[in-house]
Write an enzyme that holds these catalytic residues in place. Structure first.
Site, mmCIF file in Angstrom:
data_model
loop_
_atom_site.group_PDB
_atom_site.id
_atom_site.type_symbol
_atom_site.label_atom_id
_atom_site.label_comp_id
_atom_site.label_asym_id
_atom_site.label_seq_id
_atom_site.Cartn_x
_atom_site.Cartn_y
_atom_site.Cartn_z
ATOM 1 C CG ASP A 25 -1.907 -1.138 1.222
ATOM 2 O OD1 ASP A 25 -2.395 -1.484 0.131
ATOM 3 O OD2 ASP A 25 -2.178 -1.683 2.303
ATOM 4 C CG ASP A 34 -6.671 -1.660 -1.880
ATOM 5 O OD1 ASP A 34 -6.949 -2.860 -2.038
ATOM 6 O OD2 ASP A 34 -5.719 -1.264 -1.186
#
Length: 198
Positions: free
Chosen positions: A153, A171
């Site tokens: 991330d 995402d």
């Protein structure tokens, strides 16, 4: 003579099509719009490449847990890893158990998306692109799970000390795809009685 004229008039008069109670799908369906099936497929492949390329760049240029402010007080690029799921799900399990679990969930989701694609491919192309976005996100994070056992991330948004959990392009694709699918479902909803009366 009168009977002959009536027969000629009947032959010239067009026969009206039968009335139906429901909506009629077009013959080409959504496959004939917005690039057909190649449009969503190209979108899926492009997003997977973009997701994987961005994660590779972050890992090559950022140390783990490093943060670089891009927009002061709003957005930073970071390098975090995510080995579990929301709310610490499976946090106490071994790496192999977590990896197998998330791989199984991702594969089941892709099968479900394939079945949904078959159901909605003749409707608005919004459905096809929504499913392509969701599938691209699932594949992007699935690749990370298979290769590394964790997801990278790097997008960090915040405001006055409050941080949204860091995320990645995969995402984002899933979130936008779900929103687009819900929007398409709302646009395709059956007409209400009040709409039919007006």
């Amino acid at each position: 003579v009168q009977q002959h004229q009536q027969q000629q008039t009947a032959q010239r008069s067009p026969v009206p099509p039968p009335l139906t109670g429901g909506a009629v799908k077009s013959g080409s369906g959504a496959a004939g719009e917005w690039g057909g099936h190649w449009g969503p497929l190209s979108c899926l492949l492009l997003l997977v490449l973009l997701d994987q390329g961005s994660k590779w760049w972050i890992k090559a240029n950022f140390a783990l847990y490093e943060s670089r402010e891009i927009i002061p007080g709003l957005f930073s690029l970071v390098h975090y890893t995510n080995t579990g799921a929301a709310f610490g799900l499976l946090a106490g399990e071994s790496t192999m158990v977590r990896r197998l679990f998330f791989i199984g969930v991702a594969l089941a989701a892709l099968v479900l998306l394939g079945l949904l694609y078959r159901q909605v491919r003749d409707f608005t192309p919004f459905y096809l692109y929504a499913l392509a976005l969701i599938a691209a996100g699932a594949i992007g994070n699935l690749i990370d799970r298979v290769r590394f056992g964790q997801v990278t991330d790097f997008l960090d948004f915040y405001w006055r000390g409050y941080h949204w959990p860091a995320f990645n392009i995969a995402d984002s694709a899933i979130t936008v795809g779900v929103a687009l699918f819900l929007l398409a479902s709302w646009r395709q909803r059956p007409a209400s009685k009040s709409d039919l009366k007006s």
